[in-house]
Design an enzyme around this catalytic site. Structure first.
Site, PDB file in Angstrom:
ATOM      1  N   ASP A   1      39.151 -35.767  65.986  1.00 33.16           N
ATOM      2  CA  ASP A   1      37.750 -35.444  65.672  1.00 33.16           C
ATOM      3  C   ASP A   1      36.878 -36.691  65.822  1.00 33.16           C
ATOM      4  O   ASP A   1      35.656 -36.616  65.683  1.00 33.16           O
ATOM      5  CB  ASP A   1      37.610 -34.799  64.289  1.00 33.16           C
ATOM      6  CG  ASP A   1      38.047 -35.708  63.162  1.00 33.16           C
ATOM      7  OD1 ASP A   1      38.574 -36.805  63.440  1.00 33.16           O
ATOM      8  OD2 ASP A   1      37.869 -35.324  61.981  1.00 33.16           O
ATOM      9  N   SER A   2      37.494 -37.844  66.155  1.00 35.83           N
ATOM     10  CA  SER A   2      36.721 -39.034  66.536  1.00 35.83           C
ATOM     11  C   SER A   2      35.827 -38.714  67.727  1.00 35.83           C
ATOM     12  O   SER A   2      34.899 -39.467  68.017  1.00 35.83           O
ATOM     13  CB  SER A   2      37.660 -40.198  66.866  1.00 35.83           C
ATOM     14  OG  SER A   2      38.652 -39.799  67.799  1.00 35.83           O
TER      15      SER A   2
ATOM     16  N   ASP B   1      43.109 -32.042  66.164  1.00 28.21           N
ATOM     17  CA  ASP B   1      42.696 -32.448  64.818  1.00 28.21           C
ATOM     18  C   ASP B   1      41.968 -31.294  64.130  1.00 28.21           C
ATOM     19  O   ASP B   1      41.110 -30.650  64.747  1.00 28.21           O
ATOM     20  CB  ASP B   1      41.707 -33.617  64.970  1.00 28.21           C
ATOM     21  CG  ASP B   1      41.991 -34.754  64.015  1.00 28.21           C
ATOM     22  OD1 ASP B   1      42.844 -34.599  63.126  1.00 28.21           O
ATOM     23  OD2 ASP B   1      41.344 -35.804  64.182  1.00 28.21           O
TER      24      ASP B   1
ATOM     25  N   LYS C   1      46.766 -31.718  63.340  1.00 29.58           N
ATOM     26  CA  LYS C   1      46.794 -32.853  62.405  1.00 29.58           C
ATOM     27  C   LYS C   1      45.740 -32.609  61.337  1.00 29.58           C
ATOM     28  O   LYS C   1      44.667 -32.072  61.643  1.00 29.58           O
ATOM     29  CB  LYS C   1      46.485 -34.155  63.150  1.00 29.58           C
ATOM     30  CG  LYS C   1      46.316 -35.359  62.230  1.00 29.58           C
ATOM     31  CD  LYS C   1      46.248 -36.655  62.999  1.00 29.58           C
ATOM     32  CE  LYS C   1      44.860 -37.059  63.427  1.00 29.58           C
ATOM     33  NZ  LYS C   1      43.889 -37.236  62.325  1.00 29.58           N
TER      34      LYS C   1
ATOM     35  N   GLU D   1      44.007 -34.480  57.556  1.00 34.61           N
ATOM     36  CA  GLU D   1      43.944 -35.666  56.701  1.00 34.61           C
ATOM     37  C   GLU D   1      44.257 -35.305  55.258  1.00 34.61           C
ATOM     38  O   GLU D   1      43.770 -34.286  54.751  1.00 34.61           O
ATOM     39  CB  GLU D   1      42.534 -36.284  56.783  1.00 34.61           C
ATOM     40  CG  GLU D   1      42.189 -36.796  58.177  1.00 34.61           C
ATOM     41  CD  GLU D   1      40.804 -37.439  58.251  1.00 34.61           C
ATOM     42  OE1 GLU D   1      40.148 -37.613  57.200  1.00 34.61           O
ATOM     43  OE2 GLU D   1      40.387 -37.764  59.372  1.00 34.61           O
TER      44      GLU D   1
ATOM     45  N   GLU E   1      46.591 -45.025  58.549  1.00 33.69           N
ATOM     46  CA  GLU E   1      45.458 -45.772  59.116  1.00 33.69           C
ATOM     47  C   GLU E   1      44.958 -46.855  58.154  1.00 33.69           C
ATOM     48  O   GLU E   1      44.758 -46.596  56.951  1.00 33.69           O
ATOM     49  CB  GLU E   1      44.311 -44.780  59.439  1.00 33.69           C
ATOM     50  CG  GLU E   1      43.080 -45.469  60.012  1.00 33.69           C
ATOM     51  CD  GLU E   1      42.085 -44.520  60.660  1.00 33.69           C
ATOM     52  OE1 GLU E   1      42.375 -43.304  60.777  1.00 33.69           O
ATOM     53  OE2 GLU E   1      40.997 -45.006  61.047  1.00 33.69           O
TER      54      GLU E   1
HETATM   55  O1  KIV Z   1      40.285 -38.621  65.139  1.00 37.15           O
HETATM   56  C1  KIV Z   1      41.038 -39.519  65.540  1.00 37.15           C
HETATM   57  O2  KIV Z   1      40.891 -40.043  66.653  1.00 37.15           O
HETATM   58  C2  KIV Z   1      42.099 -39.955  64.665  1.00 37.15           C
HETATM   59  C3  KIV Z   1      42.846 -41.198  65.053  1.00 37.15           C
HETATM   60  C4  KIV Z   1      42.049 -42.371  64.652  1.00 37.15           C
HETATM   61  C5  KIV Z   1      44.208 -41.228  64.503  1.00 37.15           C
HETATM   62  O3  KIV Z   1      42.341 -39.371  63.664  1.00 37.15           O
END
Ligand code: KIV
Length: 280
Positions: free
Chosen positions: A47-48, A86, A116, A118, A185
């Protein structure tokens, strides 16, 4: 040459085989293809993308629709690496039913191999239910960008012994819930090592030192494509932004001076056709 698709078992076995896992982010088809060609184990549609591709201030505004759109593009390019999608903020935080439904959407509509999310101890039940629904889950602990504000900003986590112990407990809770790997992280390197040693699944670090089971970086940071800020833990392997700007600038100069397009970039027409055309 096409290679075999990386499986969950390959990722889990990497730890026992003492083979470091290589993971990068990808958000579109060309970067999916390049990650594949570079031979990475995992491509994360993180989600970056909210920050490095959509120009948002944080990851908080990223939606399920944004994620599905980008996951689909990466999946088209990434045939070898495992593709992880994500789960965006508030797509798994309200109820376990909502989390399972949205994890299912990323897999069914996006086409990724795993999801994934968090969170540690607090999200272990949610992770367990998604895993029991048949969806592989990767955890993400330490600095969790979606909730960075409540963690005091984008800062290193696990500074004192209590905070560090809590992160190890997060790793253990996720392992017990059935994750196949964990991202850790922005923690001190010794804590990264302890966390990796405390679980049997691979722990992949970003700003967690060298003694973990693999590394992940945001590709746009690593190749110098995004320059709004670069975290301390990023190593820049290329600086492609100035190269692209220079290419666009040179193109602009050529357009203005008339040197582009040249004959080799233009389609010709037979003289007779042109003569007939002009005679009419
Ligand atoms: O969203 C993302 O790119 C991430 C990485 C920093 C692991 O969660």
């Amino acid at each position: 040459m096409s290679r075999r698709k990386t499986t969950i078992l390959d990722i889990k076995n990497a730890k026992t085989e003492n083979r470091k896992l290589v993971m990068v982010t990808a958000y579109d088809y060309p970067f999916g293809l390049m990650a594949d060609e570079a031979g990475v184990d995992i491509a994360l549609v993180g989600d970056s993308l909210g920050m490095v591709v959509m120009g948002l201030e944080s990851t908080v505004e990223v939606t399920m629709e944004d994620m599905i759109h980008h996951i689909k593009a990466v999946v088209r390019g990434c045939k070898g690496p495992m593709v992880i999608g994500d789960m965006p903020f508030m797509s798994y935080n309200i109820s376990i039913e909502q989390a399972v439904t949205n994890a299912g959407r990323l897999i069914k509509e996006g086409g990724c191999d795993a999801v994934k999310l968090e969170g540690g101890v607090d999200f272990a039940d949610t992770v367990g239910r998604i895993v029991r629904a048949g969806i592989p889950v990767q955890g993400h602990i330490g600095l969790t960008p979606q909730t960075a504000t409540s963690l005091g900003g984008f800062k290193m986590q696990g500074k004192d012994a209590d905070a560090a112990r809590a992160i190890i407990e997060d790793a253990k809770a996720l392992e017990a819930a059935g994750v196949f790997s964990i991202i850790i992280e922005a923690v001190p390197a010794p804590l990264g090592k302890l966390a990796a040693e405390s679980v049997s699944v691979p722990v992949i670090g970003i700003g967690a030192g060298p003694d973990v089971d693999g590394q992940v970086l945001v590709t746009h940071d690593m190749v110098g494509l995004f320059d709004r800020f670069t975290p301390k833990f990023v190593k820049q392997y290329a600086k492609i932004r100035p190269t692209i700007i220079e290419a666009i600038r040179a193109y602009g100069e050529d357009v203005k001076s008339g040197t582009f397009p040249a004959a080799e970039h233009s389609f010709s027409m037979p003289e007779e056709t042109l003569a007939i055309l002009k005679a009419r």
